[in-house]
Design an enzyme around this catalytic site. Structure first.
Site, PDB file in Angstrom:
ATOM      1  CE  LYS A  87      -2.408   2.087   4.862  1.00 47.16           C
ATOM      2  NZ  LYS A  87      -1.581   0.935   5.131  1.00 47.16           N
ATOM      3  CB  SER A 116      -0.957   0.025   1.196  1.00 45.73           C
ATOM      4  OG  SER A 116      -0.263   0.349   2.371  1.00 45.73           O
TER       5      SER A 116
END
Length: 195
Positions: free
Chosen positions: A152, A115
């Site tokens: 993230k 991701s």
């Protein structure tokens, strides 16, 4: 390394003491810091750590403990994708280049998932994280959400936090006041293995 949880706690106490004060703890410092009343129990634990090859002991000195490996601890894996639980178990140590002399509050996590590939962070890269309780808008870090850990980019919106991936195939994670949320630390750099 094959240490028990208690041995890891003792080792981390010694390492943190050394990082903070610049010299190793005495047996009495360890006993006090670890809440142990028996000095002989501390000495036995130090013997076990020496047998495991992670410390050297010099019994002729009051502070005769030397760490064999002063690298940055590798604590497990972090998902760059959907968050997964990441136990803080020391799996080994990562030696950093000479220019990174201050490794206090640093730890490493192996990256799983894809991701964050648009930021150049790939599966099996080693993320070097600086442990800190807060992070700025737009910075990438390690976060714990409802007992799961993820890597993230941080953004704050009105009424909630957004954890943003760097891959269009993934959606951002919305964190609200109902979620248990913690900033674990800020991503400092990524190590790549080209083998």
């Amino acid at each position: 390394m094959g240490l028990t949880n208690r041995q890891k706690e003792f080792f981390l106490f010694i390492k943190n003491f050394l990082d903070e004060y610049g010299y190793p703890p005495s047996v009495r410092d360890i006993a006090k810091g670890m809440g142990v009343t028996s000095i002989s129990s501390v000495k036995k634990m130090l013997d076990r750590l020496a047998e495991a090859g992670i410390i050297k002991k010099d019994s002729s000195k009051a502070r005769g403990i030397e760490l064999i490996n002063r690298g940055v601890p590798l604590l497990g894996r972090i998902k760059a994708g959907t968050p997964v639980f990441s136990e803080e178990n020391i799996e080994g140590y990562v030696e950093l280049a000479e220019k990174f002399k201050n490794t206090q509050n640093l730890f490493c996590l192996k990256v799983e998932g894809d991701s964050m590939i648009d930021k150049g962070i790939f599966e099996d890269d080693t993320a070097v994280i600086k442990k800190q309780p807060d992070i700025n808008e737009g910075e990438t870090g390690a976060f714990r959400i409802n007992d799961e850990v993820t890597l993230k980019t941080f953004a704050r919106k009105e009424g909630y936090i957004l954890l943003i991936p760097a891959n269009k195939r993934y959606q951002s994670i919305r964190v609200t006041s109902k979620d248990s949320f913690e900033v674990i630390g800020k991503l400092i750099f990524v190590l790549k293995d080209f083998n």
